[in-house]
Design a protein around this motif. Structure first.
Motif, PDB file in Angstrom:
ATOM      1  N   MET A 241       0.845  -1.183   0.000  1.00 18.19           N
ATOM      2  CA  MET A 241       0.000   0.000   0.000  1.00 18.19           C
ATOM      3  C   MET A 241       0.889   1.244   0.000  1.00 18.19           C
ATOM      4  SD  MET A 241      -2.828   0.962   2.825  1.00 18.19           S
ATOM      5  CE  MET A 241      -3.502   2.566   2.898  1.00 18.19           C
ATOM      6  N   ALA A 242       0.642   2.135  -0.889  1.00 15.83           N
ATOM      7  CA  ALA A 242       1.435   3.361  -1.002  1.00 15.83           C
ATOM      8  C   ALA A 242       0.999   4.366   0.062  1.00 15.83           C
ATOM      9  CB  ALA A 242       1.259   3.966  -2.379  1.00 15.83           C
ATOM     10  N   ASP A 243       1.947   5.171   0.479  1.00 11.51           N
ATOM     11  CA  ASP A 243       1.658   6.215   1.461  1.00 11.51           C
ATOM     12  C   ASP A 243       0.802   7.293   0.810  1.00 11.51           C
ATOM     13  OD1 ASP A 243       1.678   7.758   3.704  1.00 11.51           O
ATOM     14  OD2 ASP A 243       3.850   7.876   3.869  1.00 11.51           O
ATOM     15  N   THR A 244      -0.243   7.726   1.494  1.00 11.20           N
ATOM     16  CA  THR A 244      -1.134   8.746   0.942  1.00 11.20           C
ATOM     17  C   THR A 244      -0.703  10.156   1.321  1.00 11.20           C
ATOM     18  OG1 THR A 244      -2.583   8.558   2.856  1.00 11.20           O
ATOM     19  CG2 THR A 244      -3.098   7.181   0.937  1.00 11.20           C
ATOM     20  N   ILE A 245       0.371  10.255   2.072  1.00  7.66           N
ATOM     21  CA  ILE A 245       0.872  11.549   2.520  1.00  7.66           C
ATOM     22  C   ILE A 245       2.187  11.834   1.804  1.00  7.66           C
ATOM     23  CG2 ILE A 245       1.675  12.847   4.528  1.00  7.66           C
ATOM     24  CD1 ILE A 245      -0.133  11.084   6.244  1.00  7.66           C
ATOM     25  N   SER A 246       2.419  13.083   1.455  1.00  9.71           N
ATOM     26  CA  SER A 246       3.662  13.441   0.770  1.00  9.71           C
ATOM     27  C   SER A 246       4.864  13.169   1.673  1.00  9.71           C
ATOM     28  CB  SER A 246       3.636  14.921   0.377  1.00  9.71           C
ATOM     29  OG  SER A 246       3.768  15.725   1.528  1.00  9.71           O
TER      30      SER A 246
ATOM     31  N   ARG B  58       5.143  13.578   5.689  1.00 15.33           N
ATOM     32  CA  ARG B  58       5.503  12.413   6.502  1.00 15.33           C
ATOM     33  C   ARG B  58       6.729  12.714   7.343  1.00 15.33           C
ATOM     34  NH1 ARG B  58       2.700   9.078   8.365  1.00 15.33           N
ATOM     35  NH2 ARG B  58       1.809   8.450   6.383  1.00 15.33           N
ATOM     36  N   SER B  59       7.707  13.377   6.757  1.00 12.61           N
ATOM     37  CA  SER B  59       8.917  13.743   7.482  1.00 12.61           C
ATOM     38  C   SER B  59       8.592  14.650   8.665  1.00 12.61           C
ATOM     39  CB  SER B  59       9.900  14.429   6.545  1.00 12.61           C
ATOM     40  OG  SER B  59      11.050  14.802   7.239  1.00 12.61           O
ATOM     41  N   LYS B  60       7.710  15.610   8.454  1.00 10.92           N
ATOM     42  CA  LYS B  60       7.314  16.522   9.530  1.00 10.92           C
ATOM     43  C   LYS B  60       6.597  15.760  10.646  1.00 10.92           C
ATOM     44  CE  LYS B  60       5.007  20.801  10.515  1.00 10.92           C
ATOM     45  NZ  LYS B  60       5.429  22.142  10.297  1.00 10.92           N
ATOM     46  N   ILE B  61       5.708  14.863  10.275  1.00 15.80           N
ATOM     47  CA  ILE B  61       4.992  14.057  11.270  1.00 15.80           C
ATOM     48  C   ILE B  61       5.987  13.237  12.090  1.00 15.80           C
ATOM     49  CG2 ILE B  61       3.436  12.079  11.553  1.00 15.80           C
ATOM     50  CD1 ILE B  61       1.870  13.172   9.100  1.00 15.80           C
ATOM     51  N   MET B  62       6.903  12.547  11.412  1.00 12.65           N
ATOM     52  CA  MET B  62       7.856  11.676  12.093  1.00 12.65           C
ATOM     53  C   MET B  62       8.816  12.464  12.978  1.00 12.65           C
ATOM     54  SD  MET B  62       6.743   8.809  11.208  1.00 12.65           S
ATOM     55  CE  MET B  62       7.926   7.590  11.657  1.00 12.65           C
ATOM     56  N   SER B  63       9.128  13.683  12.610  1.00 10.57           N
ATOM     57  CA  SER B  63      10.054  14.489  13.411  1.00 10.57           C
ATOM     58  C   SER B  63       9.460  14.896  14.754  1.00 10.57           C
ATOM     59  CB  SER B  63      10.486  15.732  12.631  1.00 10.57           C
ATOM     60  OG  SER B  63       9.430  16.673  12.552  1.00 10.57           O
ATOM     61  N   HIS B  64       8.150  14.817  14.878  1.00 11.36           N
ATOM     62  CA  HIS B  64       7.487  15.198  16.130  1.00 11.36           C
ATOM     63  C   HIS B  64       7.289  14.026  17.082  1.00 11.36           C
ATOM     64  CE1 HIS B  64       7.064  19.255  14.912  1.00 11.36           C
ATOM     65  NE2 HIS B  64       6.129  19.063  14.009  1.00 11.36           N
TER      66      HIS B  64
ATOM     67  N   SER C  67       4.490  -1.509   9.211  1.00  8.65           N
ATOM     68  CA  SER C  67       4.336  -0.426   8.252  1.00  8.65           C
ATOM     69  C   SER C  67       3.883  -0.970   6.906  1.00  8.65           C
ATOM     70  CB  SER C  67       5.659   0.311   8.086  1.00  8.65           C
ATOM     71  OG  SER C  67       5.530   1.323   7.130  1.00  8.65           O
ATOM     72  N   GLN C  68       2.907  -0.320   6.319  1.00  8.02           N
ATOM     73  CA  GLN C  68       2.413  -0.723   5.001  1.00  8.02           C
ATOM     74  C   GLN C  68       3.092   0.055   3.882  1.00  8.02           C
ATOM     75  OE1 GLN C  68       0.271  -3.353   4.628  1.00  8.02           O
ATOM     76  NE2 GLN C  68       0.711  -3.536   6.802  1.00  8.02           N
ATOM     77  N   SER C  69       3.789   1.097   4.228  1.00 10.04           N
ATOM     78  CA  SER C  69       4.489   1.884   3.215  1.00 10.04           C
ATOM     79  C   SER C  69       5.988   1.851   3.503  1.00 10.04           C
ATOM     80  CB  SER C  69       3.976   3.326   3.210  1.00 10.04           C
ATOM     81  OG  SER C  69       4.242   3.944   4.438  1.00 10.04           O
ATOM     82  N   ASN C  70       6.741   1.861   2.469  1.00  8.52           N
ATOM     83  CA  ASN C  70       8.198   1.906   2.550  1.00  8.52           C
ATOM     84  C   ASN C  70       8.779   0.784   3.421  1.00  8.52           C
ATOM     85  OD1 ASN C  70      10.721   2.793   1.946  1.00  8.52           O
ATOM     86  ND2 ASN C  70      10.533   4.765   2.965  1.00  8.52           N
ATOM     87  N   ARG C  71       8.318  -0.424   3.180  1.00  9.61           N
ATOM     88  CA  ARG C  71       8.773  -1.587   3.961  1.00  9.61           C
ATOM     89  C   ARG C  71      10.271  -1.806   3.824  1.00  9.61           C
ATOM     90  NH1 ARG C  71       4.038  -6.076   3.056  1.00  9.61           N
ATOM     91  NH2 ARG C  71       2.348  -4.686   3.623  1.00  9.61           N
ATOM     92  N   ALA C  72      10.825  -1.440   2.679  1.00 16.29           N
ATOM     93  CA  ALA C  72      12.263  -1.607   2.464  1.00 16.29           C
ATOM     94  C   ALA C  72      13.070  -0.768   3.448  1.00 16.29           C
ATOM     95  CB  ALA C  72      12.635  -1.225   1.030  1.00 16.29           C
TER      96      ALA C  72
END
Length: 138
Positions: free
Chosen positions: A1-6, A10-16, A81-86
């Motif tokens: 499943m592809a991430d629906t967020i840019s 996503r980077s901003k979310i994860m940084s918090h 995680s369903q996105s970016n499993r690699a």
């Protein structure tokens, strides 16, 4: 499943996302403090910077989030995680490996290591605290 967020969003979310003073850490710390226990927090002198340390008793406590530390508990906190499993697969595996290395180093130096999991704390706080107190006192 592809991430629906840019990727920027996503980077901003994860940084918090916090790495210390998380809600589950605070639940345990507040309960211990209210019961009269005094401890050190994120003790940098030890491998892995344990979340709670009783230096005189040589007890190190790690409070792990199920997702971030790869807990295979089947709870909703341990989803994969369903996105970016690699990216996420190897990252979480390395975290698990590093956790084991820290525990082995601490135990080799005579420390008692206790690992508390997010699912235990959120689903069974009173039992988890009672079990923790028993381990601290024995």
């Amino acid at each position: 499943m592809a991430d629906t967020i840019s990727s920027d969003r996503r980077s901003k979310i994860m940084s918090h996302i916090k790495s210390k003073d998380t809600s589950i850490e605070m639940m345990v710390r507040r309960r211990l403090f209210a019961m009269g226990y005094r401890y050190r927090v994120n003790y940098k002198a030890l491998p892995g910077k344990p979340d709670i340390v009783f230096t005189k008793k040589k007890i190190a406590i790690f409070i792990h989030g199920c997702y971030w530390h790869g807990h295979d508990c089947g709870s909703r906190y341990a989803h994969t995680s369903q996105s970016n499993r690699a990216y996420w697969g190897p990252k979480i595996e390395r975290t698990k490996q590093r956790d084991q290395e820290h525990i082995q180093k601490l135990e080799a130096n005579g420390w008692k290591v206790i690992v508390l999991w997010e699912c235990e704390i959120k689903n069974h706080l009173e039992l988890t605290i009672a079990d923790l107190i028993e381990k601290i006192e024995n």
